[in-house]
Write a protein that holds these residues in place. Sequence first.
Motif, PDB file in Angstrom:
ATOM      1  N   ALA A  13       2.355   1.595  -3.355  1.00  0.00           N
ATOM      2  CA  ALA A  13       1.515   2.064  -4.418  1.00  0.00           C
ATOM      3  C   ALA A  13       1.152   3.538  -4.308  1.00  0.00           C
ATOM      4  O   ALA A  13       1.125   4.418  -5.233  1.00  0.00           O
ATOM      5  CB  ALA A  13       0.059   1.122  -4.219  1.00  0.00           C
ATOM      6  N   ALA A  14       1.006   3.982  -3.091  1.00  0.00           N
ATOM      7  CA  ALA A  14       0.695   5.305  -2.580  1.00  0.00           C
ATOM      8  C   ALA A  14       1.804   6.288  -3.188  1.00  0.00           C
ATOM      9  O   ALA A  14       1.496   7.454  -3.641  1.00  0.00           O
ATOM     10  CB  ALA A  14       0.273   5.558  -1.095  1.00  0.00           C
ATOM     11  N   ALA A  15       3.026   5.834  -3.048  1.00  0.00           N
ATOM     12  CA  ALA A  15       4.120   6.618  -3.335  1.00  0.00           C
ATOM     13  C   ALA A  15       4.227   6.787  -4.923  1.00  0.00           C
ATOM     14  O   ALA A  15       4.572   7.817  -5.582  1.00  0.00           O
ATOM     15  CB  ALA A  15       5.424   6.063  -2.957  1.00  0.00           C
ATOM     16  N   ILE A  64       1.478   6.718  -7.072  1.00  0.00           N
ATOM     17  CA  ILE A  64       0.493   7.331  -7.419  1.00  0.00           C
ATOM     18  C   ILE A  64       0.755   8.773  -7.302  1.00  0.00           C
ATOM     19  O   ILE A  64       0.625   9.553  -8.357  1.00  0.00           O
ATOM     20  CB  ILE A  64      -0.896   7.012  -6.734  1.00  0.00           C
ATOM     21  CG1 ILE A  64      -1.172   5.619  -7.322  1.00  0.00           C
ATOM     22  CG2 ILE A  64      -1.903   8.035  -6.923  1.00  0.00           C
ATOM     23  CD1 ILE A  64      -2.187   5.029  -6.376  1.00  0.00           C
ATOM     24  N   ARG A  65       1.440   9.239  -6.210  1.00  0.00           N
ATOM     25  CA  ARG A  65       1.786  10.730  -6.028  1.00  0.00           C
ATOM     26  C   ARG A  65       2.722  11.210  -6.994  1.00  0.00           C
ATOM     27  O   ARG A  65       2.865  12.349  -7.204  1.00  0.00           O
ATOM     28  CB  ARG A  65       2.162  10.802  -4.406  1.00  0.00           C
ATOM     29  CG  ARG A  65       1.115  10.658  -3.398  1.00  0.00           C
ATOM     30  CD  ARG A  65       1.656  11.128  -2.150  1.00  0.00           C
ATOM     31  NE  ARG A  65       0.832  10.582  -0.992  1.00  0.00           N
ATOM     32  CZ  ARG A  65       0.813   9.957  -0.045  1.00  0.00           C
ATOM     33  NH1 ARG A  65       2.107   9.914   0.138  1.00  0.00           N
ATOM     34  NH2 ARG A  65      -0.028   9.713   0.834  1.00  0.00           N
ATOM     35  N   ILE A  78       0.832  -1.084  -0.060  1.00  0.00           N
ATOM     36  CA  ILE A  78       0.137   0.197   0.214  1.00  0.00           C
ATOM     37  C   ILE A  78       0.827   1.309   0.001  1.00  0.00           C
ATOM     38  O   ILE A  78       0.693   2.347  -0.683  1.00  0.00           O
ATOM     39  CB  ILE A  78      -1.091  -0.067   1.171  1.00  0.00           C
ATOM     40  CG1 ILE A  78      -1.948  -1.122   0.841  1.00  0.00           C
ATOM     41  CG2 ILE A  78      -1.885   1.307   1.348  1.00  0.00           C
ATOM     42  CD1 ILE A  78      -3.084  -1.444   2.383  1.00  0.00           C
ATOM     43  N   LEU A  79       1.774   1.251   1.021  1.00  0.00           N
ATOM     44  CA  LEU A  79       2.831   2.370   0.987  1.00  0.00           C
ATOM     45  C   LEU A  79       3.451   2.742  -0.406  1.00  0.00           C
ATOM     46  O   LEU A  79       3.635   3.703  -0.975  1.00  0.00           O
ATOM     47  CB  LEU A  79       3.923   2.249   1.978  1.00  0.00           C
ATOM     48  CG  LEU A  79       3.295   2.517   3.335  1.00  0.00           C
ATOM     49  CD1 LEU A  79       4.405   1.980   4.300  1.00  0.00           C
ATOM     50  CD2 LEU A  79       2.845   3.920   3.875  1.00  0.00           C
TER      51      LEU A  79
END
Length: 125
Positions: free
Chosen positions: A119-121, A123-124, A116-117
């Motif tokens: 993927a979030a990185a 996406i940003r 999740i971390l």
Amino acid sequence: METRPLQSVGLGGDGDEIEAIHGVEETFGVKLDRSEASSWRTAGDVFAALQNTLPPAEQQNPALWMRFAVAICGITGADPRRIEPASPLLSEDSAWQKLRSIPSAAWIASLAALMILVAAALIRG
């Protein structure tokens, strides 16, 4: 009568066991049969393999165990006087032993959180 806990040989399972076995081989001038090495769990297991390489007269030498204990403990600093045949080769305190005791659910949850971390990185940005 109080029984003292067995002291492990103190190996970490991180390759130092190879060095310890090599130390035993050098001390006795032998080459151990490592075909059963994956099943060696205790000092007594390695000692039995050593005895199989020695002449019968030397197998019965009363000083053999202590000489072996000194050799196998050479890299760990464990007290060879406290090592017994049932003493585990691996230290209960080793990081690898602790990692193996973590339940698989915790590993899965940690991996999911890491994904999740990441993927979030991504996406940003």
